[in-house]
Motif scaffolding. Structure first.
Motif, mmCIF file in Angstrom:
data_model
loop_
_atom_site.group_PDB
_atom_site.id
_atom_site.type_symbol
_atom_site.label_atom_id
_atom_site.label_comp_id
_atom_site.label_asym_id
_atom_site.label_seq_id
_atom_site.Cartn_x
_atom_site.Cartn_y
_atom_site.Cartn_z
ATOM 1 N N ASP A 11 0.830 -1.216 0.000
ATOM 2 C CA ASP A 11 0.000 0.000 0.000
ATOM 3 C C ASP A 11 0.858 1.258 0.000
ATOM 4 O O ASP A 11 0.550 2.245 -0.667
ATOM 5 C CB ASP A 11 -0.939 0.010 1.213
ATOM 6 N N PHE A 13 3.933 1.619 -1.241
ATOM 7 C CA PHE A 13 4.526 1.829 -2.556
ATOM 8 C C PHE A 13 3.473 2.196 -3.602
ATOM 9 O O PHE A 13 3.766 2.949 -4.529
ATOM 10 C CB PHE A 13 5.360 0.628 -2.995
ATOM 11 N N LYS A 14 2.240 1.724 -3.440
ATOM 12 C CA LYS A 14 1.156 2.161 -4.337
ATOM 13 C C LYS A 14 0.945 3.667 -4.193
ATOM 14 O O LYS A 14 0.708 4.364 -5.177
ATOM 15 C CB LYS A 14 -0.154 1.427 -4.014
ATOM 16 N N LEU A 16 3.104 5.804 -3.574
ATOM 17 C CA LEU A 16 4.226 6.498 -4.211
ATOM 18 C C LEU A 16 4.236 6.320 -5.725
ATOM 19 O O LEU A 16 5.096 6.869 -6.404
ATOM 20 C CB LEU A 16 5.553 5.978 -3.644
ATOM 21 N N SER A 17 3.280 5.589 -6.254
ATOM 22 C CA SER A 17 3.344 5.163 -7.653
ATOM 23 C C SER A 17 2.771 6.157 -8.661
ATOM 24 O O SER A 17 2.319 5.752 -9.728
ATOM 25 C CB SER A 17 2.649 3.811 -7.812
ATOM 26 N N HIS A 18 2.800 7.415 -8.351
ATOM 27 C CA HIS A 18 2.305 8.438 -9.284
ATOM 28 C C HIS A 18 3.351 9.546 -9.385
ATOM 29 O O HIS A 18 3.837 10.025 -8.360
ATOM 30 C CB HIS A 18 0.976 8.996 -8.783
ATOM 31 N N ARG A 21 2.769 12.615 -7.232
ATOM 32 C CA ARG A 21 2.988 12.382 -5.798
ATOM 33 C C ARG A 21 4.483 12.376 -5.477
ATOM 34 O O ARG A 21 4.901 12.931 -4.456
ATOM 35 C CB ARG A 21 2.313 11.084 -5.360
ATOM 36 N N ILE A 22 5.278 11.781 -6.343
ATOM 37 C CA ILE A 22 6.731 11.797 -6.143
ATOM 38 C C ILE A 22 7.237 13.235 -6.167
ATOM 39 O O ILE A 22 8.032 13.649 -5.319
ATOM 40 C CB ILE A 22 7.458 10.956 -7.223
ATOM 41 N N GLN A 52 -3.831 14.307 -5.080
ATOM 42 C CA GLN A 52 -2.599 13.553 -4.804
ATOM 43 C C GLN A 52 -2.193 13.698 -3.341
ATOM 44 O O GLN A 52 -1.738 12.731 -2.721
ATOM 45 C CB GLN A 52 -1.469 14.004 -5.743
ATOM 46 N N ALA A 87 15.943 5.414 -4.421
ATOM 47 C CA ALA A 87 15.260 5.118 -5.688
ATOM 48 C C ALA A 87 16.000 5.766 -6.854
ATOM 49 O O ALA A 87 16.159 5.163 -7.923
ATOM 50 C CB ALA A 87 13.813 5.597 -5.632
#
Length: 111
Positions: A11, A13-14, A16-18, A21-22, A52, A87
């Motif tokens: 959840d 990492f989901k 962070l997956s946009h 949002r990053i 976001q 990352a």
């Protein structure tokens, strides 16, 4: 490892997956900001930024503090900065490997 921890990680990492949002997290790593500041820096519509931020808030990655009629957002845990740096390092390593492979392929064609 227990299932609850695995689900938490998934959840997290989901959330962070946009890309927006990053970008928001990168901006907040520089210091606290309100929605208007984030919107201006990203060059995105306010509703998109708010959506976001809502995702990031729901996963306890950021939090907002009311200051007058504005809400100022902050990173809940400064370690998120380390995670984003790692990352970036992983991305750079993949990029270096890809460039190296392309160089080897290019050298092979010269023979």
């Amino acid at each position: 490892m227990n299932v609850e921890l695995q689900q938490f990680k998934a959840d997290f990492f989901k959330a962070l997956s946009h890309p927006v949002r990053i970008r928001i997290l990168e901006l907040l790593a520089e210091g606290d900001k309100n929605v208007n500041e984030i919107q201006t820096m990203i060059g995105s519509e306010g509703s998109s930024v708010s959506q976001q931020l809502s995702v990031l808030r729901s996963k306890n990655i950021v939090f907002g503090t009311k200051e007058g009629n504005r809400v100022v957002y902050s990173l809940r845990d400064p370690m998120i900065i380390d995670l984003l740096d790692i990352a970036r390092q992983i991305f750079n390593n993949h990029l270096i490997d890809t460039v190296s492979m392309l160089d080897q392929l290019s050298e092979g064609k010269k023979d």
